[in-house]
Motif scaffolding. Structure first.
Motif, PDB file in Angstrom:
ATOM      1  N   PRO A   1      -8.253  17.019 -37.551  1.00 16.60           N
ATOM      2  CA  PRO A   1      -9.374  17.808 -37.028  1.00 16.60           C
ATOM      3  C   PRO A   1     -10.147  17.109 -35.917  1.00 16.60           C
ATOM      4  CG  PRO A   1      -9.325  17.874 -39.433  1.00 16.60           C
ATOM      5  CD  PRO A   1      -8.313  16.849 -39.016  1.00 16.60           C
ATOM      6  N   GLU A   2     -10.157  15.776 -35.938  1.00 17.83           N
ATOM      7  CA  GLU A   2     -10.884  15.073 -34.881  1.00 17.83           C
ATOM      8  C   GLU A   2     -10.208  15.234 -33.522  1.00 17.83           C
ATOM      9  OE1 GLU A   2      -8.150  12.099 -36.992  1.00 17.83           O
ATOM     10  OE2 GLU A   2      -9.560  13.690 -37.548  1.00 17.83           O
ATOM     11  N   ALA A   3      -8.979  15.789 -33.474  1.00 16.05           N
ATOM     12  CA  ALA A   3      -8.280  16.000 -32.206  1.00 16.05           C
ATOM     13  C   ALA A   3      -8.810  17.205 -31.445  1.00 16.05           C
ATOM     14  CB  ALA A   3      -6.776  16.174 -32.459  1.00 16.05           C
ATOM     15  N   LYS A   4      -9.807  17.910 -31.999  1.00  9.58           N
ATOM     16  CA  LYS A   4     -10.319  19.081 -31.281  1.00  9.58           C
ATOM     17  C   LYS A   4     -11.019  18.688 -29.981  1.00  9.58           C
ATOM     18  CE  LYS A   4     -14.849  19.611 -33.523  1.00  9.58           C
ATOM     19  NZ  LYS A   4     -15.684  20.522 -34.327  1.00  9.58           N
ATOM     20  N   ILE A   5     -11.521  17.438 -29.913  1.00 11.82           N
ATOM     21  CA  ILE A   5     -12.198  17.023 -28.681  1.00 11.82           C
ATOM     22  C   ILE A   5     -11.212  16.816 -27.535  1.00 11.82           C
ATOM     23  CG2 ILE A   5     -14.097  15.967 -29.943  1.00 11.82           C
ATOM     24  CD1 ILE A   5     -12.799  13.241 -29.414  1.00 11.82           C
ATOM     25  N   TYR A   6      -9.911  16.794 -27.844  1.00 10.09           N
ATOM     26  CA  TYR A   6      -8.899  16.621 -26.811  1.00 10.09           C
ATOM     27  C   TYR A   6      -8.297  17.952 -26.366  1.00 10.09           C
ATOM     28  CZ  TYR A   6      -9.187  11.950 -28.830  1.00 10.09           C
ATOM     29  OH  TYR A   6      -9.642  10.754 -29.312  1.00 10.09           O
ATOM     30  N   GLN A   7      -8.754  19.062 -26.945  1.00  7.91           N
ATOM     31  CA  GLN A   7      -8.202  20.365 -26.575  1.00  7.91           C
ATOM     32  C   GLN A   7      -8.495  20.675 -25.117  1.00  7.91           C
ATOM     33  OE1 GLN A   7      -8.931  22.204 -31.067  1.00  7.91           O
ATOM     34  NE2 GLN A   7      -9.597  23.371 -29.282  1.00  7.91           N
ATOM     35  N   VAL A   8      -7.695  21.577 -24.546  1.00  9.39           N
ATOM     36  CA  VAL A   8      -7.806  21.890 -23.122  1.00  9.39           C
ATOM     37  C   VAL A   8      -8.624  23.158 -22.938  1.00  9.39           C
ATOM     38  CG1 VAL A   8      -5.721  23.339 -22.976  1.00  9.39           C
ATOM     39  CG2 VAL A   8      -6.478  22.048 -20.979  1.00  9.39           C
TER      40      VAL A   8
ATOM     41  N   CYS B   1     -11.565  24.411 -33.270  1.00 16.22           N
ATOM     42  CA  CYS B   1     -12.910  24.904 -32.954  1.00 16.22           C
ATOM     43  C   CYS B   1     -13.128  26.283 -33.583  1.00 16.22           C
ATOM     44  CB  CYS B   1     -13.109  24.986 -31.447  1.00 16.22           C
ATOM     45  SG  CYS B   1     -13.073  23.387 -30.607  1.00 16.22           S
ATOM     46  N   LEU B   2     -14.387  26.712 -33.580  1.00 15.85           N
ATOM     47  CA  LEU B   2     -14.705  28.060 -34.015  1.00 15.85           C
ATOM     48  C   LEU B   2     -14.130  29.082 -33.042  1.00 15.85           C
ATOM     49  CD1 LEU B   2     -18.450  27.663 -35.104  1.00 15.85           C
ATOM     50  CD2 LEU B   2     -16.454  27.844 -36.604  1.00 15.85           C
TER      51      LEU B   2
ATOM     52  N   LYS C   1     -22.604  20.385 -27.943  1.00 17.29           N
ATOM     53  CA  LYS C   1     -23.137  21.035 -29.140  1.00 17.29           C
ATOM     54  C   LYS C   1     -22.301  22.249 -29.530  1.00 17.29           C
ATOM     55  CE  LYS C   1     -27.963  19.577 -28.662  1.00 17.29           C
ATOM     56  NZ  LYS C   1     -29.365  20.026 -28.451  1.00 17.29           N
ATOM     57  N   ILE C   2     -21.835  22.988 -28.512  1.00 13.19           N
ATOM     58  CA  ILE C   2     -20.979  24.147 -28.790  1.00 13.19           C
ATOM     59  C   ILE C   2     -19.659  23.697 -29.408  1.00 13.19           C
ATOM     60  CG2 ILE C   2     -19.729  26.062 -27.719  1.00 13.19           C
ATOM     61  CD1 ILE C   2     -21.902  26.193 -25.601  1.00 13.19           C
ATOM     62  N   ILE C   3     -19.117  22.591 -28.908  1.00 10.03           N
ATOM     63  CA  ILE C   3     -17.825  22.093 -29.399  1.00 10.03           C
ATOM     64  C   ILE C   3     -17.935  21.615 -30.843  1.00 10.03           C
ATOM     65  CG2 ILE C   3     -16.042  20.340 -29.032  1.00 10.03           C
ATOM     66  CD1 ILE C   3     -16.850  20.415 -26.025  1.00 10.03           C
ATOM     67  N   HIS C   4     -19.024  20.945 -31.170  1.00 11.28           N
ATOM     68  CA  HIS C   4     -19.148  20.287 -32.480  1.00 11.28           C
ATOM     69  C   HIS C   4     -19.916  21.140 -33.492  1.00 11.28           C
ATOM     70  CE1 HIS C   4     -17.462  16.441 -31.148  1.00 11.28           C
ATOM     71  NE2 HIS C   4     -18.130  16.602 -30.023  1.00 11.28           N
ATOM     72  N   ARG C   5     -19.973  22.457 -33.286  1.00 11.25           N
ATOM     73  CA  ARG C   5     -20.713  23.311 -34.215  1.00 11.25           C
ATOM     74  C   ARG C   5     -20.139  23.277 -35.636  1.00 11.25           C
ATOM     75  NH1 ARG C   5     -21.091  28.852 -30.770  1.00 11.25           N
ATOM     76  NH2 ARG C   5     -18.876  28.320 -30.551  1.00 11.25           N
ATOM     77  N   ASN C   6     -18.849  23.073 -35.748  1.00  8.62           N
ATOM     78  CA  ASN C   6     -18.222  23.128 -37.087  1.00  8.62           C
ATOM     79  C   ASN C   6     -17.701  21.774 -37.535  1.00  8.62           C
ATOM     80  OD1 ASN C   6     -16.181  23.058 -35.160  1.00  8.62           O
ATOM     81  ND2 ASN C   6     -14.743  24.178 -36.464  1.00  8.62           N
ATOM     82  N   ASP C   7     -18.330  20.686 -37.074  1.00  5.60           N
ATOM     83  CA  ASP C   7     -17.874  19.355 -37.488  1.00  5.60           C
ATOM     84  C   ASP C   7     -17.922  19.221 -39.008  1.00  5.60           C
ATOM     85  OD1 ASP C   7     -17.414  18.659 -34.945  1.00  5.60           O
ATOM     86  OD2 ASP C   7     -18.951  17.108 -34.779  1.00  5.60           O
ATOM     87  N   GLY C   8     -16.839  18.751 -39.579  1.00  8.67           N
ATOM     88  CA  GLY C   8     -16.766  18.530 -41.011  1.00  8.67           C
ATOM     89  C   GLY C   8     -16.354  19.743 -41.810  1.00  8.67           C
ATOM     90  N   THR C   9     -16.300  20.909 -41.169  1.00  8.69           N
ATOM     91  CA  THR C   9     -15.921  22.137 -41.890  1.00  8.69           C
ATOM     92  C   THR C   9     -14.663  22.768 -41.303  1.00  8.69           C
ATOM     93  OG1 THR C   9     -17.379  23.485 -40.489  1.00  8.69           O
ATOM     94  CG2 THR C   9     -18.316  22.593 -42.531  1.00  8.69           C
TER      95      THR C   9
END
Length: 466
Positions: A261-268, A389-390, A370-378
């Motif tokens: 899940p932490e790989a979402k910050i690398y999405q395009v 991401c959501l 903030k938009i990217i990390h709205r669902n961190d941990g869930t």
């Protein structure tokens, strides 16, 4: 024409005829002089009527200047297509007064019955004779059968495969590669022959250790490596994602972003600057100009195009990314480096191109993060459209980034927004119907050939490796 060395000088035999096809002159450098020559004749007085005297002739020459460029008409004249109509009796009738609108006309002018007149869309591309040597038929060995022709491989039959040996992975593939192909290893060992290449390899390894997913532009902005060497080095260290939220990105061997899940910050994020009157400014008002325009196409009359330098394995062995190039303006450490703006989005700065591929971690704006990390941990499921991401996260990011860009354009050209109301109206005006609809907005950009730093990686990078 003189200001563009790649163009030819056109000569029209009938300048007032829009259907006249020109002959073209090629441009040549020269070092000659322009002279003004005067011939002066002085008659001698005749002493005797029967005596014939020769007049005295004097030539005066003056150098007016030096000529550095000449144009020579070396080609053949092409066919001329006249606006004529052949009647039943074979008589030719001119149609210029019927097809040319020289002044504002009334409706009757457009409703007249006229013979069909369709000029050719283009004339000969070449005006010099070329010897064509017919190739003999290929002699195949016994038992050879031609491959079956289908719509999928009709074009690809005669195209040689590029020997870069990259591994492509789709989002639906169950397994991901853990090591490169043997051919990719051999290719890099063949090219990596000097210390500079080994240093570049180590630098790229460290980049993938710090961050397992990179775009090619981001790599170019962090290390200095010749583009042709990078094409061989990337398949040696990473595989290429074709579809899904990490499409067009290079992923370190053995790393599966679909399981982390932490790989979402690398999405395009495929971001395209929106333009149009409904956004408050037209395409011509935008500070970021398009790579090409439909209004700037020129006729095929260029003569001497600069041939691209074909890079061979021998050239790569000599170290294109090494310190061997003398007279280079940039130091070797940054000769091939791109600017950070080709992969990082910052508040208050315009993107360098109208279409950009950003990784989410490279959006250096607090509100976007903030938009990217709205669902961190869930994070519960990795989908092909939104990844970890959501839903609709990409649409929200595009809307926010478009508002930021509009504010930049507003500050640089306030006259464009003199009738703009509140910011909420602007937000509603910039809101887009859906993320898929945005793909239609710049279909004209699909076949452009990008320069370094502006690649549409999702399309052009595949062509580099397949």
């Amino acid at each position: 024409i003189y200001t563009d060395p790649a163009k030819r000088l056109e000569l029209y035999f009938r300048p007032k005829d829009p259907y006249c096809h020109p002959v073209c002159a090629n441009r040549f450098p020269t070092s000659t002089m322009l002279l003004r020559v005067r011939r002066r004749t002085k008659k001698k007085q005749q002493l005797h009527p029967k005596e014939q005297t020769q007049p005295e002739v004097h030539f005066e020459m003056e150098i007016l200047g030096i000529v550095t460029t000449v144009y020579k008409f070396q080609g053949m004249s092409d066919f001329q297509y006249l606006a004529m109509h052949s009647g039943p009796d074979g008589k030719q009738t001119s149609m210029y007064d019927k097809v040319l609108m020289l002044k504002p006309e009334k409706e009757e002018f457009f409703n007249r019955d006229l013979p069909l007149y369709i000029p050719p869309p283009i004339f000969s591309r070449l005006d010099t004779p070329v010897d064509y040597f017919y190739r003999p038929d290929i002699q195949h060995r016994e038992g050879y059968n031609n491959p079956q022709v289908s719509g999928e491989n009709l074009i690809g039959l005669s195209r040689a495969r590029r020997p870069h040996n990259a591994i492509f992975v789709n989002f639906d593939d169950e397994e991901i590669p853990t090591k490169p192909l043997d051919a990719a290893v051999q290719n890099w060992k063949k090219v990596c022959t000097n210390p500079v290449d080994k240093k570049v390899e180590e630098e790229l390894r460290k980049l993938f250790e710090v961050r397992p997913v990179w775009s090619r532009n981001a790599v170019k902005a962090n290390i200095s490596v010749h583009p042709d060497k990078l094409k061989v080095l990337l398949p040696y260290l990473a595989y290429y994602m074709l579809t899904g939220p990490w499409r067009s990105l290079w992923v370190r061997f053995g790393y599966d972003p679909r399981k982390h899940p932490e790989a979402k910050i690398y999405q395009v994020l495929d971001f395209r600057i929106r333009c149009g009157m409904k956004y408050g400014y037209a395409a011509t008002d935008m500070p970021v100009k398009a790579k090409r325009s439909t209004y700037n196409y020129s006729l095929p009359i260029t003569v001497k195009k600069q041939g691209s330098h074909t890079v061979s394995v021998h050239d790569l062995k000599q170290g294109l990314g090494s310190v061997g190039a003398s007279g280079a303006k940039k130091p070797p450490s940054s000769r091939y480096k791109l600017k950070e703006s080709v992969y990082i989005f910052r508040e208050g700065a315009l993107p360098p191109y109208r279409q950009m591929f950003y990784q989410l971690c490279d959006l250096n704006v607090e509100s976007l993060q903030k938009i990217i990390h709205r669902n961190d941990g869930t994070e519960s499921e990795c989908t092909e459209r939104d990844g970890w991401c959501l839903a609709k996260t990409s649409d929200d990011l595009r809307d926010s980034m478009s508002l930021m860009i509009k504010q930049i354009i507003r500050s640089t050209r306030p006259a464009l927004f003199s009738n703009t109301t509140s910011s909420e109206d602007g937000k509603e005006q910039l809101a887009y119907e859906s993320g898929e609809d945005e793909d239609d907005e710049e279909e004209e950009e699909e076949d452009f050939k990008p320069s370094d730093g502006s690649e549409n990686e999702m399309e052009t990078e595949i062509l580099d490796y397949v």
